[in-house]
Write a protein that holds these residues in place. Structure first.
Motif, PDB file in Angstrom:
ATOM      1  N   TYR A   1      14.037  -1.567  27.780  1.00 35.13           N
ATOM      2  CA  TYR A   1      12.971  -1.197  28.722  1.00 35.13           C
ATOM      3  C   TYR A   1      13.163   0.165  29.352  1.00 35.13           C
ATOM      4  CZ  TYR A   1      11.070  -5.898  28.395  1.00 35.13           C
ATOM      5  OH  TYR A   1      10.505  -7.042  27.927  1.00 35.13           O
ATOM      6  N   SER A   2      14.393   0.708  29.316  1.00 28.01           N
ATOM      7  CA  SER A   2      14.672   1.934  30.065  1.00 28.01           C
ATOM      8  C   SER A   2      14.149   3.157  29.306  1.00 28.01           C
ATOM      9  CB  SER A   2      16.183   2.064  30.281  1.00 28.01           C
ATOM     10  OG  SER A   2      16.479   3.338  30.784  1.00 28.01           O
ATOM     11  N   GLU A   3      13.590   4.119  30.032  1.00 31.48           N
ATOM     12  CA  GLU A   3      13.167   5.392  29.448  1.00 31.48           C
ATOM     13  C   GLU A   3      14.261   6.433  29.577  1.00 31.48           C
ATOM     14  OE1 GLU A   3       9.462   6.756  31.015  1.00 31.48           O
ATOM     15  OE2 GLU A   3       8.452   4.845  30.684  1.00 31.48           O
TER      16      GLU A   3
ATOM     17  N   LEU B   1      22.824   1.573  41.987  1.00 31.02           N
ATOM     18  CA  LEU B   1      23.113   1.608  43.433  1.00 31.02           C
ATOM     19  C   LEU B   1      21.971   1.028  44.249  1.00 31.02           C
ATOM     20  CD1 LEU B   1      24.788   5.105  43.838  1.00 31.02           C
ATOM     21  CD2 LEU B   1      25.892   2.896  43.983  1.00 31.02           C
ATOM     22  N   CYS B   2      20.768   0.994  43.665  1.00 32.20           N
ATOM     23  CA  CYS B   2      19.634   0.434  44.408  1.00 32.20           C
ATOM     24  C   CYS B   2      19.753  -1.079  44.533  1.00 32.20           C
ATOM     25  CB  CYS B   2      18.325   0.821  43.747  1.00 32.20           C
ATOM     26  SG  CYS B   2      18.218   0.287  42.040  1.00 32.20           S
ATOM     27  N   GLY B   3      20.714  -1.688  43.800  1.00 30.75           N
ATOM     28  CA  GLY B   3      20.941  -3.123  43.920  1.00 30.75           C
ATOM     29  C   GLY B   3      20.399  -3.904  42.739  1.00 30.75           C
ATOM     30  N   HIS B   4      19.755  -3.235  41.749  1.00 34.13           N
ATOM     31  CA  HIS B   4      19.232  -3.953  40.582  1.00 34.13           C
ATOM     32  C   HIS B   4      20.279  -3.983  39.474  1.00 34.13           C
ATOM     33  CE1 HIS B   4      15.344  -2.488  42.483  1.00 34.13           C
ATOM     34  NE2 HIS B   4      15.191  -3.818  42.448  1.00 34.13           N
TER      35      HIS B   4
ATOM     36  N   THR C   1      23.232 -12.168  40.273  1.00 31.74           N
ATOM     37  CA  THR C   1      23.608 -13.093  39.187  1.00 31.74           C
ATOM     38  C   THR C   1      22.527 -13.167  38.116  1.00 31.74           C
ATOM     39  OG1 THR C   1      22.624 -14.885  40.423  1.00 31.74           O
ATOM     40  CG2 THR C   1      24.993 -14.515  40.722  1.00 31.74           C
ATOM     41  N   LYS C   2      21.347 -12.566  38.394  1.00 29.78           N
ATOM     42  CA  LYS C   2      20.235 -12.624  37.430  1.00 29.78           C
ATOM     43  C   LYS C   2      19.813 -11.200  37.031  1.00 29.78           C
ATOM     44  CE  LYS C   2      18.240 -17.046  38.804  1.00 29.78           C
ATOM     45  NZ  LYS C   2      17.029 -17.723  39.288  1.00 29.78           N
ATOM     46  N   CYS C   3      19.407 -11.103  35.830  1.00 26.29           N
ATOM     47  CA  CYS C   3      18.889  -9.815  35.299  1.00 26.29           C
ATOM     48  C   CYS C   3      17.533  -9.533  35.958  1.00 26.29           C
ATOM     49  CB  CYS C   3      18.758  -9.888  33.789  1.00 26.29           C
ATOM     50  SG  CYS C   3      17.946  -8.422  33.075  1.00 26.29           S
TER      51      CYS C   3
ATOM     52  N   CYS D   1      16.913   3.656  37.140  1.00 27.51           N
ATOM     53  CA  CYS D   1      16.654   2.202  37.202  1.00 27.51           C
ATOM     54  C   CYS D   1      15.236   1.942  36.744  1.00 27.51           C
ATOM     55  CB  CYS D   1      16.885   1.706  38.628  1.00 27.51           C
ATOM     56  SG  CYS D   1      16.257   0.020  38.854  1.00 27.51           S
ATOM     57  N   PRO D   2      14.974   1.121  35.748  1.00 25.03           N
ATOM     58  CA  PRO D   2      13.616   0.855  35.267  1.00 25.03           C
ATOM     59  C   PRO D   2      12.704   0.298  36.361  1.00 25.03           C
ATOM     60  CG  PRO D   2      15.225  -0.018  33.720  1.00 25.03           C
ATOM     61  CD  PRO D   2      16.007   0.378  34.942  1.00 25.03           C
ATOM     62  N   THR D   3      13.251  -0.475  37.293  1.00 27.16           N
ATOM     63  CA  THR D   3      12.419  -1.106  38.334  1.00 27.16           C
ATOM     64  C   THR D   3      11.996  -0.072  39.378  1.00 27.16           C
ATOM     65  OG1 THR D   3      13.683  -3.116  37.992  1.00 27.16           O
ATOM     66  CG2 THR D   3      12.313  -3.028  39.942  1.00 27.16           C
ATOM     67  N   CYS D   4      12.900   0.816  39.790  1.00 28.24           N
ATOM     68  CA  CYS D   4      12.587   1.788  40.851  1.00 28.24           C
ATOM     69  C   CYS D   4      11.922   3.057  40.305  1.00 28.24           C
ATOM     70  CB  CYS D   4      13.874   2.199  41.579  1.00 28.24           C
ATOM     71  SG  CYS D   4      14.704   0.810  42.343  1.00 28.24           S
ATOM     72  N   MET D   5      12.022   3.239  38.993  1.00 30.32           N
ATOM     73  CA  MET D   5      11.583   4.520  38.427  1.00 30.32           C
ATOM     74  C   MET D   5      10.126   4.881  38.753  1.00 30.32           C
ATOM     75  SD  MET D   5      11.935   5.899  34.535  1.00 30.32           S
ATOM     76  CE  MET D   5      10.667   4.796  33.922  1.00 30.32           C
ATOM     77  N   PRO D   6       9.121   3.984  38.672  1.00 29.83           N
ATOM     78  CA  PRO D   6       7.730   4.388  38.965  1.00 29.83           C
ATOM     79  C   PRO D   6       7.580   4.953  40.365  1.00 29.83           C
ATOM     80  CG  PRO D   6       7.750   2.265  37.863  1.00 29.83           C
ATOM     81  CD  PRO D   6       9.182   2.579  38.185  1.00 29.83           C
ATOM     82  N   GLU D   7       8.189   4.283  41.363  1.00 31.26           N
ATOM     83  CA  GLU D   7       8.067   4.746  42.751  1.00 31.26           C
ATOM     84  C   GLU D   7       8.777   6.078  42.925  1.00 31.26           C
ATOM     85  OE1 GLU D   7       6.145   4.441  46.117  1.00 31.26           O
ATOM     86  OE2 GLU D   7       6.080   2.859  44.587  1.00 31.26           O
ATOM     87  N   ASN D   8       9.973   6.181  42.327  1.00 30.88           N
ATOM     88  CA  ASN D   8      10.736   7.433  42.445  1.00 30.88           C
ATOM     89  C   ASN D   8       9.975   8.610  41.815  1.00 30.88           C
ATOM     90  OD1 ASN D   8      12.737   6.041  43.695  1.00 30.88           O
ATOM     91  ND2 ASN D   8      14.107   5.893  41.913  1.00 30.88           N
ATOM     92  N   ARG D   9       9.315   8.297  40.704  1.00 33.39           N
ATOM     93  CA  ARG D   9       8.610   9.373  40.001  1.00 33.39           C
ATOM     94  C   ARG D   9       7.493   9.953  40.866  1.00 33.39           C
ATOM     95  NH1 ARG D   9       7.531   8.247  33.868  1.00 33.39           N
ATOM     96  NH2 ARG D   9       9.788   8.514  33.882  1.00 33.39           N
TER      97      ARG D   9
END
Length: 856
Positions: free
Chosen positions: A789-791, A776-779, A759-761, A796-804
């Motif tokens: 914010y997205s590159e 799909l990661c739930g964000h 329910t929240k961004c 997903c902007p939140t998961c992207m650093p870890e995925n990279r």
């Protein structure tokens, strides 16, 4: 008399041209130019005209007349009596019967370029004129029937001087040549007078009434009436009784004799041309007089020689301008004559007069007898004075002086040649040195700057070392340097202190000691101090002083200076017995080592320190060169256990193997080293430098070391390993659980729908509003937040650093996989193929990876 001028060339083919309408009265032909000046009349009356003819240019059949002007002074008509022209074509003088002289100045061949003026006025007819040029000064002699005057034409207003109060008749004056100093000759009836521009010169008495006077090649030619033919010359009238016969006399004024005399009938004139004299008589005949050639004169001289009248023959030969070879032959014969008569002193005087023509050996051989040595000396002296002596003559003369023991003459000979040196100096020095006249030889060498000879005599013969050193100090830099290299060892042996001082000056800021310039005004030259070290071969004390001086005043001294100084200090330190002095020398050597001058010659300095067992120097150099193992080995050799530990503590961080070597060293020691081993083990344990098994094996070499020495080390090591094992097992369990969770998530995503209930961004944490973006990661995100914010649209902007991070690791492994050719090559070349395979296996080359981004 009909206005024609006749020309007679050498071929004697007469020709003429019409110059005037009535008559020609005067001609003057210049010697150095083809210019003829004439005076004549074109119409009756007293109106003479001067014409200037250029004989090289033609006008019809006649020479070109370049100028015509009337020859009268002012407006008074009078007859021209004489005419003369200056050879520079800038002056022409015309004399008149009324006593006037008109001077034309400027180019005499052009009307426009010259001006005419009356120079002289008087009451007596002008009978002779002559120009005299001496340097830039021009004089004009004017002679009348009653006086003689000279005018200076090179000064404004033409000042004049009366030279005498008697004169002469027409054609009875002439100008001599330079052999008689360009004197003006005036012939009176009793005497012939010679004049300079400012005074009367000598006077010669010649009888007879003078009619014509000329000067030719040093001879005075006079035509006079022949009085001897007249029976009553004193009582009867001159004109009536005397015949027309005239006497031609040619006088040699220099030697005062008559060279020729003859009687002619009515001479018109005597002319000098083509090297001979021509006598023109009124009957239209020309008589030629040829002067005898030199050979004929020489034969005449020889006939005189036969009577031994040498002096007269010599004078006769000189007066006939006999060449020097002929004169020299007469002097030689005269000398031989006197020598044969036993008059050796007279003979040598004649032989001296042959110098320059007669070969000197002809004379020298005659006088080589010891009894005639003073004659030979006189001859050789003159030979030198005329700068005709060679080195052998110099040797002979100096040997004559030394044999005669004539020191005063010897000194006079070598000291009077102030201007030109009239002998071979080097030969003279050699002869004087050989004869033992060292002071004379030294004088010559110094005066004529033969530095090598001066120093050779001073050092080898006189052994005056102080003087030689002073002399070197006066020389220019290059010569001072070369002579110090040559004679430095001898000087150092006898005058060490003074030599050292001179070398210090030579190598720092050299100025010759005789220089008038103050040393501060000019930057002096300096020699390379390293090159003078061999001079001090047996003088180490002076060498040390010299080197220390050089290092103080010249920081950039050559490396050899510092090397030698270090060696000297180490030698002195090694041989010194006094402890206080030894300590001082020790600190001096160490200070020099620390000066930073041995970085380029590190090895040489190290060898010097090792040769002299200079421990502190060796250790300092090891430290500078970062040779930490050598430092430790040095302490190990000296069994300084504490120092070994200190070295490990100081440099162990830079070279970790030092601790291992220390452990091995203490392990091999049989004495009790437990405390040192414990200290080393503690550090090895902290830094984890060695595996425990290797530590145990190392200490097994020590028979005194017991298990108690490494008990604490082993216990600590085992405890650490146990803790590490527990941590690794916990991490493994965690990774397994994580892997199982992720697999379940993947299965759920594949099989069941994904419900987005956020329910929240995830970026701004505000309540979600449409439009929104879900991953799909739930964000979930507001669309505007996501776009801000997205590159990438698909990440997903939140998961992207870890995925990279994960993706980078996978790509790195992929890159390493593309090494097939390299792998094949290494496998073929390697001795141990298994190790190569294992290495590539570890890199993941053989894994089949499936990227999570790949489509199924």
């Amino acid at each position: 008399m009909e206005g024609q001028i006749w020309v007679l060339p050498r071929s004697l083919q007469l020709s003429s041209f019409q110059a005037y309408k009535l008559r020609v009265t005067h001609l003057y032909q210049l010697k150095q130019h083809s210019i003829l000046v004439s005076v004549g009349e074109d119409e009756e009356g007293i109106n003479p005209l001067v014409k200037v003819w250029n004989l090289e240019k033609r006008d019809g059949g006649s020479p070109l007349c370049t100028r015509i002007f009337p020859a009268i002074p002012g407006n008074k008509p009078t007859v021209v009596s004489c005419l003369t022209v200056h050879e520079n074509l800038n002056f022409m003088a015309i004399g008149f019967a009324d006593g006037s002289v008109v001077l034309t100045k400027g180019d005499i061949t052009r009307d426009r370029h010259s001006k005419t003026q009356v120079l002289h006025e008087g009451g007596y007819p002008v009978t002779g004129l002559a120009f005299r040029q001496s340097g830039k000064t021009t004089h004009l002699f004017v002679v009348t029937t009653e006086n003689i005057q000279s005018y200076m034409l090179s000064v404004k207003d033409y000042p004049h001087l009366e030279l005498d109060n008697h004169g002469c008749g027409l054609r009875c004056s002439s100008l001599s040549d330079p052999s008689q100093d360009l004197q003006f000759i005036v012939a009176g009836n009793e005497c012939v007078y010679l004049y300079q521009p400012d005074e009367r010169g000598p006077c010669f008495a010649f009888e007879g009434q003078k009619l014509i006077v000329h000067w030719y090649r040093g001879y005075l030619i006079i035509v006079s009436r022949d009085r001897k033919t007249s029976p009553k010359s004193d009582f009867a009238g001159n004109e009536a009784q005397n015949s027309d016969k005239q006497v031609l006399n040619i006088y040699d004024l220099c030697n005062k004799f008559i060279a020729y005399s003859s009687i002619f009938n009515d001479i018109v004139d005597v002319l000098a041309e083509w090297g001979s004299l021509y006598v023109l008589t009124r009957d239209g005949k020309i008589h030629v007089l040829h002067e005898k050639d030199t050979q004929t004169k020489l034969e005449a001289c020889k006939s005189v020689l036969l009577k031994n009248l040498f002096e007269m023959a010599i004078n006769l030969a000189k007066s006939h301008h006999l060449d020097s070879d002929g004169l020299s032959e007469i002097f030689r014969q005269y000398g031989d004559h006197l020598y044969n008569k036993g008059n050796h002193d007279g003979a040598i005087q004649q032989y001296i007069r042959t110098i320059g023509k007669l070969e000197p050996s002809y004379v020298i051989r005659k006088f080589l007898d010891a009894q005639r040595i003073h004659n030979l000396t006189a001859y050789l002296q003159t030979l030198h004075l005329q700068s005709l002596a060679n080195a052998d003559h110099t040797t002979l003369l100096l040997n004559c002086y030394t044999k005669l023991k004539d020191s005063s003459k010897l000194e006079e000979f070598i000291k009077t040649s102030e201007g030109e040196v009239r002998f071979d100096v080097e030969t003279a020095i050699k002869v004087l040195r050989q004869a033992g006249y060292y002071s004379h030889a030294v004088y010559l060498a110094e005066k004529h700057v033969h530095h090598e000879w001066y120093l050779k005599i001073q050092l080898e013969d006189i052994k005056n070392y102080q003087e030689a050193l002073r002399y070197i100090g006066k020389l220019p830099f290059d010569q001072a340097e070369s002579n110090m290299k040559r004679y430095g060892k001898i000087l150092m042996h006898h005058v060490p202190n003074e030599t050292t001082e001179l070398l210090k000056i030579l190598c720092t800021n050299y100025h010759p000691s005789g220089d008038s310039e103050s040393p501060g005004m000019l930057v002096g030259k300096k020699a390379n101090s390293e090159e003078f070290i061999p001079v001090f071969a047996n003088n180490s004390r002076e060498l040390k002083a010299f080197l220390e001086h050089m290092t103080e005043v010249q920081a950039d001294s050559p490396q050899g200076v510092y090397d030698t100084l270090l060696e000297l200090r180490l030698q002195n330190w090694a041989h010194e017995q006094d402890e206080k002095i030894k300590e001082k020398l020790h600190s001096e050597a160490l200070t020099l080592l620390k000066s930073g001058r041995f970085k380029t010659v590190f090895d040489k300095a190290l060898v010097l320190c090792q040769m002299h067992c200079f421990k502190d120097g060796v250790l300092y150099l090891y430290e500078q060169g970062k040779f930490f193992q050598q430092i430790m080995h040095y302490h190990m050799q000296n069994e300084q256990y504490k120092k070994v530990i200190e070295v490990c503590e100081l440099y162990g961080d830079q070279e970790a193997c030092l601790w291992e070597q220390a452990l091995g060293y203490f392990a091999r020691k049989e004495e009790d080293c437990k405390e040192y081993i414990a200290a080393v083990l503690k550090h090895i344990e902290n830094k984890n430098l060695m595996p425990p098994l290797l530590v145990v094996q190392t200490l097994a070499h020590n028979s005194t070391a017991t298990l108690s020495v490494i008990k604490d080390y082993l216990v600590n090591k085992l405890q650490k390993q146990s803790r590490q094992i527990e941590q690794d097992e916990q991490r493994i369990e965690k990774y397994r659980e994580e892997t199982t969770r992720i697999r379940q998530e993947i299965e759920e995503l594949k099989a069941s729908p994904k419900i987005f209930q956020k329910t929240k961004c995830s970026i701004c944490t505000s309540a979600l509003e449409l439009p929104s973006v879900h991953f799909l990661c739930g964000h979930s995100f507001h669309q505007h937040c996501f776009e801000s914010y997205s590159e990438s649209d698909s990440e997903c902007p939140t998961c992207m650093p870890e995925n990279r991070k994960v993706m980078d690791m996978i790509r790195a492994q992929e890159q390493k996989r593309d090494l097939h050719d390299q792998f094949q090559h290494q496998l073929k070349c390697a001795n141990d193929g298994f190790s190569v395979v294992a290495d590539y296996f570890g890199r993941g080359v053989f894994n089949k990876l499936t990227l999570i981004t790949d489509l199924p």
